[in-house]
Design a protein around this motif. Structure first.
Motif, PDB file in Angstrom:
ATOM      1  N   GLU A 115       6.748   4.752 -10.528  1.00  0.00           N
ATOM      2  CA  GLU A 115       6.829   4.590 -11.725  1.00  0.00           C
ATOM      3  C   GLU A 115       5.409   4.225 -12.234  1.00  0.00           C
ATOM      4  N   GLN A 116       4.449   3.730 -11.384  1.00  0.00           N
ATOM      5  CA  GLN A 116       3.072   3.547 -11.945  1.00  0.00           C
ATOM      6  C   GLN A 116       2.098   4.511 -11.595  1.00  0.00           C
ATOM      7  N   TYR A 117       2.451   5.278 -10.736  1.00  0.00           N
ATOM      8  CA  TYR A 117       1.340   6.314 -10.326  1.00  0.00           C
ATOM      9  C   TYR A 117       1.878   7.773 -10.298  1.00  0.00           C
ATOM     10  N   GLY A 118       3.306   7.879 -10.178  1.00  0.00           N
ATOM     11  CA  GLY A 118       3.804   9.205 -10.095  1.00  0.00           C
ATOM     12  C   GLY A 118       4.118   9.542  -8.693  1.00  0.00           C
ATOM     13  N   TYR A 122      -1.184  10.265  -1.182  1.00  0.00           N
ATOM     14  CA  TYR A 122      -1.544   9.008  -0.462  1.00  0.00           C
ATOM     15  C   TYR A 122      -1.284   9.266   0.710  1.00  0.00           C
ATOM     16  N   GLU A 123       0.206   9.049   0.877  1.00  0.00           N
ATOM     17  CA  GLU A 123       0.755   9.074   2.313  1.00  0.00           C
ATOM     18  C   GLU A 123       0.046   9.957   3.484  1.00  0.00           C
ATOM     19  N   MET A 124      -0.117  11.322   2.742  1.00  0.00           N
ATOM     20  CA  MET A 124      -0.610  12.389   3.909  1.00  0.00           C
ATOM     21  C   MET A 124      -2.351  12.182   4.034  1.00  0.00           C
ATOM     22  N   PHE A 125      -2.792  11.623   2.831  1.00  0.00           N
ATOM     23  CA  PHE A 125      -4.336  11.219   2.988  1.00  0.00           C
ATOM     24  C   PHE A 125      -4.701  10.053   3.883  1.00  0.00           C
ATOM     25  N   LEU A 126      -3.617   9.283   4.237  1.00  0.00           N
ATOM     26  CA  LEU A 126      -3.974   8.170   4.976  1.00  0.00           C
ATOM     27  C   LEU A 126      -4.490   8.290   6.437  1.00  0.00           C
ATOM     28  N   GLY A 127      -4.121   9.510   6.922  1.00  0.00           N
ATOM     29  CA  GLY A 127      -4.431   9.768   8.242  1.00  0.00           C
ATOM     30  C   GLY A 127      -3.493  11.055   9.134  1.00  0.00           C
ATOM     31  N   PRO A 128      -4.015  11.292  10.305  1.00  0.00           N
ATOM     32  CA  PRO A 128      -3.173  12.140  11.051  1.00  0.00           C
ATOM     33  C   PRO A 128      -1.689  11.837  11.031  1.00  0.00           C
ATOM     34  N   LEU A 129      -0.874  12.940  11.126  1.00  0.00           N
ATOM     35  CA  LEU A 129       0.554  12.743  11.056  1.00  0.00           C
ATOM     36  C   LEU A 129       1.015  11.815  12.140  1.00  0.00           C
ATOM     37  N   ILE A 183      -4.304   4.036  -3.623  1.00  0.00           N
ATOM     38  CA  ILE A 183      -3.950   4.982  -4.218  1.00  0.00           C
ATOM     39  C   ILE A 183      -4.383   5.548  -5.459  1.00  0.00           C
ATOM     40  N   THR A 184      -5.364   4.980  -5.972  1.00  0.00           N
ATOM     41  CA  THR A 184      -5.977   4.889  -7.187  1.00  0.00           C
ATOM     42  C   THR A 184      -6.768   6.168  -7.126  1.00  0.00           C
ATOM     43  N   GLY A 185      -7.533   6.589  -5.636  1.00  0.00           N
ATOM     44  CA  GLY A 185      -8.359   7.537  -5.668  1.00  0.00           C
ATOM     45  C   GLY A 185      -7.673   8.752  -5.661  1.00  0.00           C
ATOM     46  N   VAL A 186      -6.289   9.148  -5.256  1.00  0.00           N
ATOM     47  CA  VAL A 186      -5.691  10.433  -5.115  1.00  0.00           C
ATOM     48  C   VAL A 186      -5.133  10.218  -6.755  1.00  0.00           C
ATOM     49  N   HIS A 187      -5.022   9.397  -7.385  1.00  0.00           N
ATOM     50  CA  HIS A 187      -4.425   9.468  -8.598  1.00  0.00           C
ATOM     51  C   HIS A 187      -5.277   9.906  -9.435  1.00  0.00           C
ATOM     52  N   SER A 188      -6.752   9.692  -9.241  1.00  0.00           N
ATOM     53  CA  SER A 188      -7.886  10.076 -10.194  1.00  0.00           C
ATOM     54  C   SER A 188      -8.073  11.578  -9.806  1.00  0.00           C
ATOM     55  N   PHE A 189      -7.765  11.910  -8.686  1.00  0.00           N
ATOM     56  CA  PHE A 189      -7.930  13.495  -8.221  1.00  0.00           C
ATOM     57  C   PHE A 189      -7.078  14.075  -8.882  1.00  0.00           C
ATOM     58  N   LEU A 190      -5.555  13.780  -9.204  1.00  0.00           N
ATOM     59  CA  LEU A 190      -4.756  14.408  -9.767  1.00  0.00           C
ATOM     60  C   LEU A 190      -5.068  14.734 -11.315  1.00  0.00           C
TER      61      LEU A 190
END
Length: 454
Positions: free
Chosen positions: A245-248, A255-262, A273-280
């Motif tokens: 709702e807040q970030y999409g 962000y889940e993928m960016f957190l680290g290796p699977l 999450i603000t970092g990847v939101h800014s990237f989008l």
């Protein structure tokens, strides 16, 4: 297979039998080969001590050909341990799968499950597969070619400290030397600076409504943070609906993928999450400005093509290796480079969208439609990597004098050592540095550096 009877209660019986012990039509007649009423079971005769009175009748005669059926059904994991083989022949009404189908499909290509799944499902499914292999029913003894155990998203819990035996809470910085009891606080009541909303906490836990809260000198009440398994009982669960709702949804996915290796366990931090939101947002601006869509049919330059094809190469490798976190980093680098290059070429930006669509499908779909497509981006072909665009034809050489870099020169990588030396010595900046002197030595490392000594 038999159709299980309806029972009034799906609870164990008073004697400890399974729920089927409550069934009244659950006996087998060997004469008709049908399920019959339990009343047709011939009861054994007992003496006054409750012992069965032996008879000279045969087993067939003593039971009148009717026998009780098993009360234990096959456990649930039996079916769940074979569902993947059923997928190979799902329309087969005669058997779980035909030999033709199982020999064609053979195995699952990829199995992804958490570490808890390994003992709750994988253990049994491998047991069943090996059993069926020994029986000659399946062609391989492992049902999957590749196994990946994905890591768990951990929660960042919040703790408040209550003085033992008192209805009094101490802020984190005041607990040293005190006998305190840690109590979980709902993370929704704590801000990004680890400050507790005291009134909200009192309303949440009415038993502490009249408690005393001793704050820091600045008036804030600090909590302690700790990484634990995300659980309702620890009040550290983050609701993905609220994040969407807040970030999409795309921000959440990235962000889940960016957190680290699977395979790794990864702590969740909503602030990150603000970092990847800014990237989008930056990705969107690469395609759209205040005047609308800015993508055009301009021919891409060498740098545009280099950025695109090194991105294709890296993302393709990452997908094969399930290294999704590094793919996200690659997208960020690509968008930064193309923004700096002021790239508006459709030949570059269109395939870039296809690359990013599995990671951020919603924004990719929107931009894909804006580019004039009426079919979903999911139907588009994956871009093809062309290594020729990554072959460097020239090099930006650092030109040093006595080990100190003074300027750079772009020279062809095809030049020999002698040609590089001639080109550097003929440069006006070199002459200005030498001030008429003849250098003692010129060190040339092709593709690396040029150092003038003396």
């Amino acid at each position: 297979p038999l159709t299980l009877p309806e029972v009034e209660k799906y609870l164990p019986t008073e004697t400890g039998d399974p729920p089927l012990g409550n069934a009244i039509v659950w006996a087998w007649c060997t004469k008709t080969n049908k399920v019959v009423s339990n009343e047709m079971l011939r009861q054994a005769q007992h003496d006054k001590n409750g012992l069965v009175i032996p008879t000279e009748r045969s087993d067939e005669e003593s039971h009148n050909g009717v026998y009780p059926l098993e009360l234990n059904t096959m456990p649930g994991w039996a079916g769940s341990s074979q569902y993947f083989n059923r997928y190979m022949d799902p329309q087969n009404d005669a058997e779980i799968f035909s030999q033709e189908a199982i020999n064609y499909w053979q195995q699952v290509d990829l199995y992804i499950g958490g570490s808890e799944h390994a003992t709750g499902h994988l253990l049994y499914s491998r047991f069943w597969q090996k059993f069926m292999f020994d029986k000659g029913l399946v062609p391989v003894d492992e049902f999957a070619k590749k196994l990946i155990n994905q890591g768990m998203i951990l929660g960042t819990s919040a703790f408040v400290y209550r003085v033992e035996g008192e209805n009094k809470f101490l802020s984190k910085g005041l607990t040293e030397g005190q006998k305190v009891q840690p109590i979980h606080a709902d993370v929704a009541l704590v801000n990004a600076s680890d400050e507790l909303d005291i009134e909200a906490f009192k309303n949440w836990r009415p038993e502490f409504k009249d408690a005393e809260f001793v704050t820091e000198n600045d008036g804030t009440f600090k909590v302690k943070r700790d990484v634990e398994k995300m659980s309702k009982s620890k009040y550290n669960v983050v609701n993905p609906d609220e994040i969407c709702e807040q970030y999409g949804a795309d921000s959440l996915r990235l962000y889940e993928m960016f957190l680290g290796p699977l395979e790794q366990y990864k702590p969740w931090n909503t602030a990150g999450i603000t970092g990847v939101h800014s990237f989008l947002k930056k990705l969107w601006k690469l395609y759209v400005d205040d005047n609308g869509l800015k993508v055009n049919d301009a021919e891409p330059n060498k740098e545009n093509l280099k950025t695109l094809h090194k991105t294709i190469k890296k993302v393709e490798e990452d997908i094969e290796n399930f290294s999704f976190n590094t793919s996200v980093s690659t997208f960020m680098i690509a968008v930064n480079e193309l923004t700096a290059q002021k790239c508006t070429s459709k030949q570059i930006l269109q395939p870039l969208l296809v690359l990013i669509s599995p990671y951020a499908p919603h924004i990719a779909e929107e931009l894909w439609e804006a580019l004039g497509h009426d079919q979903s981006i999911s139907t588009a072909s994956f871009p093809v990597y062309d290594e020729s665009h990554l072959v460097e034809s020239s090099k930006e050489y650092p030109i040093s004098f006595n080990g100190k870099t003074r300027f750079t020169m772009e020279l062809s990588l095809d030049l020999s050592k002698e040609d590089i030396e001639k080109a550097v010595l003929a440069n006006d900046k070199t002459q200005a540095q030498l001030q008429g002197r003849t250098p003692k030595k010129v060190i040339v490392v092709p593709g690396k550096i040029v150092n003038i000594v003396g």
